[in-house]
Design an enzyme around this catalytic site. Structure first.
Site, short mmCIF file in Angstrom:
data_model
loop_
_atom_site.label_atom_id
_atom_site.label_comp_id
_atom_site.label_asym_id
_atom_site.label_seq_id
_atom_site.Cartn_x
_atom_site.Cartn_y
_atom_site.Cartn_z
N ASP A 184 67.26 114.04 76.83
CA ASP A 184 66.33 114.71 77.45
C ASP A 184 65.32 115.66 76.11
O ASP A 184 65.81 116.88 75.99
CB ASP A 184 66.34 115.41 78.63
CG ASP A 184 65.11 116.11 79.17
OD1 ASP A 184 63.89 115.89 78.85
OD2 ASP A 184 65.43 117.20 80.07
N LYS B 139 60.76 119.75 74.44
CA LYS B 139 61.70 121.30 74.37
C LYS B 139 61.48 121.91 73.26
O LYS B 139 61.53 121.12 72.12
CB LYS B 139 62.90 120.75 74.73
CG LYS B 139 63.38 120.46 76.11
CD LYS B 139 64.87 120.17 76.51
CE LYS B 139 64.90 119.48 77.88
NZ LYS B 139 64.54 120.58 78.94
N ARG C 192 63.43 114.27 88.45
CA ARG C 192 62.95 114.06 89.68
C ARG C 192 61.99 112.87 89.73
O ARG C 192 61.91 112.09 90.87
CB ARG C 192 62.29 115.17 90.21
CG ARG C 192 61.11 115.89 89.32
CD ARG C 192 60.48 117.17 89.71
NE ARG C 192 61.43 118.09 88.76
CZ ARG C 192 60.93 119.45 88.84
NH1 ARG C 192 59.97 120.02 89.74
NH2 ARG C 192 61.74 120.19 88.19
N ASP D 175 58.80 117.25 81.02
CA ASP D 175 59.95 117.79 80.95
C ASP D 175 60.50 117.67 82.35
O ASP D 175 61.96 117.96 82.52
CB ASP D 175 60.12 118.98 80.22
CG ASP D 175 61.57 119.36 79.79
OD1 ASP D 175 62.37 118.33 79.89
OD2 ASP D 175 61.87 120.59 79.47
N LYS E 264 71.46 111.00 88.13
CA LYS E 264 70.44 111.05 87.06
C LYS E 264 71.00 110.87 85.93
O LYS E 264 72.08 111.31 85.13
CB LYS E 264 70.02 112.53 87.05
CG LYS E 264 69.14 112.89 85.98
CD LYS E 264 68.35 114.32 85.92
CE LYS E 264 67.81 114.58 84.64
NZ LYS E 264 67.35 115.89 84.35
N GLU F 208 61.38 115.44 84.44
CA GLU F 208 61.63 114.06 84.34
C GLU F 208 62.50 113.61 85.26
O GLU F 208 62.54 112.32 85.93
CB GLU F 208 61.60 113.49 82.99
CG GLU F 208 63.18 113.42 82.37
CD GLU F 208 63.86 114.65 82.29
OE1 GLU F 208 63.06 115.97 82.22
OE2 GLU F 208 64.97 114.89 82.38
N1 BES Z 1 67.33 118.34 82.21
C1 BES Z 1 66.52 119.54 82.18
C2 BES Z 1 67.09 120.45 82.93
C3 BES Z 1 68.31 121.59 82.09
C4 BES Z 1 67.91 122.35 81.17
C5 BES Z 1 69.51 121.25 82.48
C6 BES Z 1 68.77 123.01 80.47
C7 BES Z 1 70.52 121.97 81.84
C8 BES Z 1 69.99 123.06 80.71
C9 BES Z 1 65.46 119.10 83.13
O1 BES Z 1 64.92 117.87 82.82
C10 BES Z 1 64.33 120.04 82.57
O2 BES Z 1 63.86 119.73 81.69
N2 BES Z 1 63.86 120.86 83.77
C11 BES Z 1 62.75 121.98 83.42
C12 BES Z 1 61.82 121.67 84.63
C13 BES Z 1 60.64 122.28 84.44
C14 BES Z 1 59.72 121.60 83.41
C15 BES Z 1 59.99 122.56 85.71
C16 BES Z 1 63.48 123.13 83.34
O3 BES Z 1 64.54 123.28 83.95
O4 BES Z 1 62.92 123.93 82.31
ZN ZN Z 2 66.38 116.43 82.18
MN MN Z 3 63.62 117.68 81.28
#
Ligand code: BES
Ligand code: ZN
Ligand code: MN
Length: 534
Positions: A312, A319, A393, A389, A307, A391
């Site tokens: 992000d 966020k 996947r 968010d 990835k 994204e």
């Molecule tokens: N890159 C993030 C996951 C992440 C967050 C990794 C904090 C390390 C630290 C990912 O893209 C994300 O935002 N995932 C969301 C998914 C949710 C919206 C279903 C998450 O984990 O909050």
């Molecule tokens: Zn991410």
């Molecule tokens: Mn994200």
């Protein structure tokens, strides 16, 4: 940091049996520090513990060469039989009279290695770490590490694993962002450690394995350092275009064949999910393919997919601001794939390996995807984007479809995919998801060998329920319960054509707080997995 080997053909294997002649050979080699391991039995024989009246064993032989320094250390209480305890002896005049050229001798206790339970790599790593800590940060510039005295098992393959681990640790310890990226820290406070050269001394019984292990360890460290640099670089520098250029740069240095696809080609491939993330940013996406042809032509490759979200922000599902800077690390999966490909090419691994990196930013803008949008993935499945968010996947699913063309032996994707994985596993293990027992075993073992460990989480059909959409084939989120599992389930819908495993490295790819920085994980895990795979 440099690593070399030096073979003393006649030197014998175990510390307990280390003979006078072998000791003399080692001690007469000029070095800032000779590093020797001893066992609890060596200590007991020397200190008179367990009733022994006369001093026996290699510590007493050593004591004669060092004119009583070992005894003195014992008398003042510096010598111990506790595992991983260390004792630094410094040269005195009388040492030279005996032909000793080492300026220091570092004694490191292995503990009670008669017990099989004590002869594990995890124990060894504790011992090695203590020794490396004593060597670095001071005025020692080089050291001679007598490998056979550390052998927890007198098996050349095990010695090779141990050596790879020391190189991994020492190389990792020597990493310094300010030194590697001088244009980022103008007033470079960060100085490289003085400890620069570690020589592994061996004997005839392990000469071949030792040399190969050092070479492999060095290649692994190069890959880890590259992965760390890419992770740590700021998101205004480390853009998708930058990652593409780095990959292309590697092809000039090594035998890697690199291809970087731009926006037009990504559109032509029909990667609607990937593009739906990229379109909110001013920066164009890139799709990087790196090939290492070390195996026979036609041999099915192992494919690694990383990835590569270079920042992000969450997109329209923005966020919160706190620690948002850390979302520059959202390309650590990509960094580890690029790093591993670099390692593999440096060590000229005799296997076919392909690294694939979809990379873009996830930004909010007037052109960004909205929650509620439906997009068509390369596989033909439609996806309802309920949260922009989620994204990772979306960019990975198209990459996972793309790699079908390689008819892979196995595909492993690596991603900082879910915050939920940090809640589940903290910063210790990476999450491992796979229905292939063989892959699970291999990855778990490789994790132990490199102390870059994984923990398996489920992928059952029941969790797929959470991804149902009323308006498309699948939704991109499954609600709060088991967030890492539903993310993995989403990916699994695109991996039916091959054996597949997914690594969620959200908790292991970087450290936060005062020690903020990339860890280089899971490069050690992936390199070990590839090395050990038959
Ligand atoms: N890159 C993030 C996951 C992440 C967050 C990794 C904090 C390390 C630290 C990912 O893209 C994300 O935002 N995932 C969301 C998914 C949710 C919206 C279903 C998450 O984990 O909050
Ligand atoms: Zn991410
Ligand atoms: Mn994200």
């Amino acid at each position: 940091m440099q690593f070399n080997t030096k073979i003393f053909p006649q030197a014998d294997l175990q510390s307990a049996k280390l003979q006078k002649s072998s000791l003399k050979l080692l001690l007469s080699h000029s070095t800032n520090c000779l590093v020797l391991g001893y066992s609890q039995a060596d200590f007991d024989g020397f200190s008179g513990a367990k009733g022994a009246k006369t001093k026996v064993g290699f510590l007493s032989e050593l004591d004669q060469f060092l004119d009583g320094s070992v005894n003195h250390a014992n008398v003042v209480g510096d010598l111990d039989s506790k595992q991983a305890s260390i004792c630094m002896l410094r040269a005195e005049k009388a040492w030279a009279v005996n032909g000793v050229k080492a300026k220091r001798v570092l004694l490191v206790c292995l503990g009670d290695i008669h017990l099989a339970s004590e002869r594990t790599l995890t124990i060894f790593s504790k011992v090695a770490r203590a020794a490396l800590k004593a060597l670095s940060g001071g005025s020692i510039e080089n050291a001679l590490w007598f490998t056979p005295s550390f052998a927890l098992s007198h098996n050349a393959d095990f010695i090779a694993e141990e050596v790879r681990l020391i190189v991994q640790y020492a190389g990792d310890q020597a990493y310094c962002f300010g030194v590697r990226q001088p244009t980022m820290k103008f007033k470079a406070k960060d100085k490289a450690d003085k400890f620069k050269n570690l020589v592994f001394a061996g004997n005839n019984a392990c000469a071949k394995e030792l040399k190969a292990a050092v070479e492999q360890g060095v290649a692994m460290v190069e890959g880890m350092h590259l992965a760390k640099d890419l992770g740590n670089l700021p998101p205004n520098i480390c853009t998708p275009t930058y990652l593409g250029k780095i990959a292309q740069g590697l092809s000039k240095k090594t035998g890697l064949q690199v291809e970087v696809l731009g926006l037009k080609q990504i559109e032509a491939l029909g990667m609607g999910a990937f593009l739906s993330v990229a379109k909110g940013s001013e920066t164009p996406p890139q799709f990087i393919v790196m090939r290492h042809q070390g195996g026979k032509t036609g041999e099915a490759p192992i494919v690694l997919v990383g990835k590569g979200i270079t920042f992000d922000a969450g997109g329209i599902s923005l966020k919160p601001g706190e620690a948002m800077d850390e979302m520059k690390y959202d390309m650590c999966g990509a960094a580890s794939v690029i790093g591993t490909m670099y390692s593999v090419s440096l060590m000229k691994l005799k296997k076919n390996v392909i690294g694939v990196v979809p990379t873009c930013e996830n930004m909010p803008s007037g052109r960004a995807s909205r929650p509620g949008d439906i997009v068509k993935s390369m596989s033909g499945q439609t996806i309802e984007i309920l949260n922009t968010d989620a994204e990772g996947r979306l960019i990975l699913c198209d990459a996972l479809t793309y790699v079908e063309r390689f008819k892979p032996a196995a595909v492993i994707d690596v991603a900082t995919l879910t915050g939920a994985c940090i809640i589940a596993l903290g910063h210790v293990h990476s999450g491992l998801f796979s229905d292939d027992e063989g892959l699970v075993n291999e990855l778990t073992k490789a994790g132990h060998a490199s102390l870059d460990t994984v923990w398996r989480l489920p992928l059952d059909a029941a969790y797929h329920e959470q991804l149902k959409s009323n308006f498309a084939d699948v939704a991109n989120i499954g609600g709060r319960p088991a967030g890492s599992v539903t993310a993995a389930c989403f990916l699994s819908r695109f991996t039916e054509q091959y054996k597949w495993a997914h690594l969620d490295i959200a908790g292991t790819a970087w450290k936060n707080g005062a020690a903020k920085g990339s860890t280089g994980r899971p490069v050690p895990l992936l390199v070990n997995f590839l090395l050990e795979r038959k």
